[in-house]
Design an enzyme around this catalytic site. Structure first.
Site, PDB file in Angstrom:
ATOM      1  NE  ARG A  90      -3.555   2.319   2.615  1.00 56.46           N
ATOM      2  CZ  ARG A  90      -4.056   2.913   3.697  1.00 56.46           C
ATOM      3  NH1 ARG A  90      -3.666   2.525   4.896  1.00 56.46           N
ATOM      4  NH2 ARG A  90      -4.921   3.894   3.582  1.00 56.46           N
ATOM      5  CG  HIS A  91      -1.015   4.895  -0.644  1.00 54.69           C
ATOM      6  ND1 HIS A  91      -1.185   5.553   0.557  1.00 54.69           N
ATOM      7  CD2 HIS A  91      -2.240   4.482  -1.024  1.00 54.69           C
ATOM      8  CE1 HIS A  91      -2.464   5.551   0.875  1.00 54.69           C
ATOM      9  NE2 HIS A  91      -3.135   4.900  -0.064  1.00 54.69           N
ATOM     10  N   GLY A  92       2.356   4.879   1.091  1.00 55.98           N
ATOM     11  CA  GLY A  92       2.715   5.331   2.439  1.00 55.98           C
ATOM     12  C   GLY A  92       1.729   6.373   2.968  1.00 55.98           C
ATOM     13  CB  ALA A 406       3.950   1.700   4.238  1.00 59.70           C
TER      14      ALA A 406
END
Ligand SMILES: *[C@@H]1O[C@H](CO)[C@@H](O)[C@H](O)[C@H]1NC(C)=O
Ligand SMILES: *[C@@H]1O[C@H](CO)[C@@H](O)[C@H](O)[C@H]1NC(C)=O
Ligand SMILES: *[C@@H]1O[C@H](CO)[C@@H](O)[C@H](O)[C@H]1NC(C)=O
Ligand SMILES: *[C@@H]1O[C@H](CO)[C@@H](O)[C@H](O)[C@H]1NC(C)=O
Length: 475
Positions: A90-92, A406
């Site tokens: 996952r994105h931060g 993340a």
């Protein structure tokens, strides 16, 4: 006093990284005489659901952001070597989206106008010193902390699997970086690459990160491309009725009463949506700035558990077990994953070397949750509903634990003495496969476990709607 975030930023400066003026912007702005200590962890931090900090699931990273626990990942088999790794990440940490920023502004206005400050320091701070600096232009973008999440995760994974994360593999394009086209994901993927190149390998010279990125929304945002999901769930008002019902239940009313009393305002001034906005404001201040915000004082731990459940209900009905199509929408990613593992196992058997040793895929919580549920993880016996909050105290489905910023699901294919085995890690900790206690089952038995999905799980068939006429928007 220096917050954890400041210390970390200084570490990055020491590495020669350009770091935004994070400490001054994040902490000093809040007023130096705040009655909380910047950097303290709010008591409710472990209940922030999809807005949780990664450090809440791996607290040892607070002291050492690059620490790896090797004993945790060691396999009980001799002569195993990792030959391939695919990570879905996952994105931060990100800023709130425009929709949520609007709610934050509404909340701020209500509190400024209605709350009576009877001498509590935190309320005085909210009313007189706290500044609303969340503006529409930061719509869901990555925060500096979110880049740091990915840079550090890259270094830790590379330290854990040094034979896969080699500079040669990178230079020879044997590592793939696939991302959703959302800026927060692209920025996360770029930070991941920078973490490898500049921190782990410490390569000098210009780095063209763009050259290494592949964008693929069919894979990383499959939920947008599945008509049946969009129509039956996303655009269907009754599909999430349990989520709406929970807002009318006694548990939620109690939270509203308690918050109204803490603000010395009328119950009728507040709504479940405003309460949720305040909860998330506390989470954003903490995740983005490592600040224990005065807004966190609106809630105690009991309140936080109720609000966490509200968030989990949404993830349950919109992204996982609540409707079968939620899970099935991830079939493209599921097949992509197993095709990679198949290919790697075949390469490894035939040539003793794998063409693509590493694949990094960056997406969303909405990418990970359907895949995890398709594969049978975190399935409670009793469904989550608006009526069974108390009964679900010990549920396994807690998005705070599963998909913080993340969060990452890592498949590692090992070549062992007689066979290939797959080790699975969620957020850098072993995740046993459903109905298996083997920390790394043989690949062929894993293929048996998922045989039905491997044979079927055809996104085209699952996602197609009968008599579906193309709307104007699609033409
Ligand atoms: C590493 O993991 C083991 C469990 O395998 C645990 O006992 C130990 O405390 C962990 N060490 C650290 C530093 O977290
Ligand atoms: C909307 O959701 C409800 C509840 O899950 C379901 O019964 C209904 O069939 C759905 N409607 C459509 C158009 O998919
Ligand atoms: C949850 O687990 C705790 C500790 O094991 C136990 O005491 C409690 O009865 C459980 N609650 C429910 C609702 O199952
Ligand atoms: C599709 O379009 C046709 C012709 O315009 C119409 O008769 C039919 O009802 C539509 N079907 C649906 C499911 O909307």
């Amino acid at each position: 006093m220096m917050s954890i975030a400041c210390k970390r930023s200084l570490v990055l400066v020491a590495f020669g990284f350009a770091v935004a003026p994070f400490c001054s912007a994040g902490n000093v702005m809040r007023g130096a005489k705040a009655n909380h200590r910047a950097g303290d962890t709010p008591a409710i931090a472990e209940y922030f659901g999809t807005k949780s900090r990664y450090e809440e699931v791996n607290p040892h990273l607070i002291d050492d952001a690059l620490a790896v626990n090797e004993s945790l990942l060691k396999l009980p088999y001799n002569d195993c070597v990792p030959v391939h790794l695919t990570a879905v990440i996952r994105h931060g940490t990100r800023y709130p989206t425009a929709k949520n920023i609007k709610k934050l502004h509404q909340l701020h206005k209500v509190v400024l106008e209605k709350a009576q400050d009877l001498g509590e320091g935190w309320l005085d701070e909210i009313k007189n010193r706290w500044k609303m600096d969340y503006t529409d232009d930061i719509d869901g973008n990555i925060a500096e902390k979110g880049r740091e999440d990915h840079r550090n995760l890259a270094v830790r994974l590379a330290k854990t699997f040094p034979s896969l994360f080699t500079a040669d593999n990178f230079r020879q394009d044997r590592m793939q970086f696939i991302t959703s086209t959302k800026p927060r994901c692209e920025d996360s993927a770029k930070a991941f690459i920078q973490g490898l190149v500049m921190h782990h390998w410490e390569l000098k010279g210009p780095l063209d990160v763009e050259k290494h990125l592949q964008r693929n929304d069919n894979l990383m945002r499959f939920f947008e491309h599945c008509r049946r999901f969009v129509v039956d769930v996303e655009e269907n008002k009754t599909a999430l009725k349990e989520v709406d019902l929970f807002k009318t239940k006694a548990e939620m009313k109690t939270v509203l009463e308690k918050v109204a009393s803490r603000l010395h305002t009328a119950y009728s001034d507040l709504t479940p949506d405003l309460i949720e906005a305040a909860f998330y404001l506390c989470s954003y201040e903490f995740a983005i700035k490592t600040v224990n915000s005065p807004w966190c004082n609106l809630f105690d731990e009991e309140d936080a558990k109720v609000l966490e459940y509200g968030n989990d209900l949404k993830q349950y009905w919109k992204r996982t077990y609540g409707h079968e199509i939620n899970q099935k929408s991830s079939c493209p990613l599921f097949h992509d994953l197993f095709e990679r593992l198949d290919k790697a196992a075949e390469d490894s058997k035939k040539f003793a070397t794998v063409e693509k040793p590493v694949t990094i895929q960056v997406g969303h919580a909405e990418t990970l949750l359907p895949l995890l549920s398709l594969m049978g993880f975190f399935k409670d016996e009793v469904p989550l509903t608006s009526d069974n909050f108390a009964q679900q105290q010990n549920r396994t489905f807690r998005s705070s634990q599963i998909v913080p910023y993340a969060s990452n699901l890592v498949f590692v294919l090992h070549r062992c003495r007689d066979s290939h085995r797959v080790q699975l890690l969620l957020n850098e900790k072993p995740l046993p496969f459903p109905s298996s206690s083997d920390p790394a089952p043989e690949y062929h038995s894993l293929r048996d476990l998922y045989g039905e999905l491997l044979e079927g799980c055809d996104a085209r068939r699952e996602c197609e709607l009968p008599n579906h006429n193309l709307s104007n928007a699609e033409l």
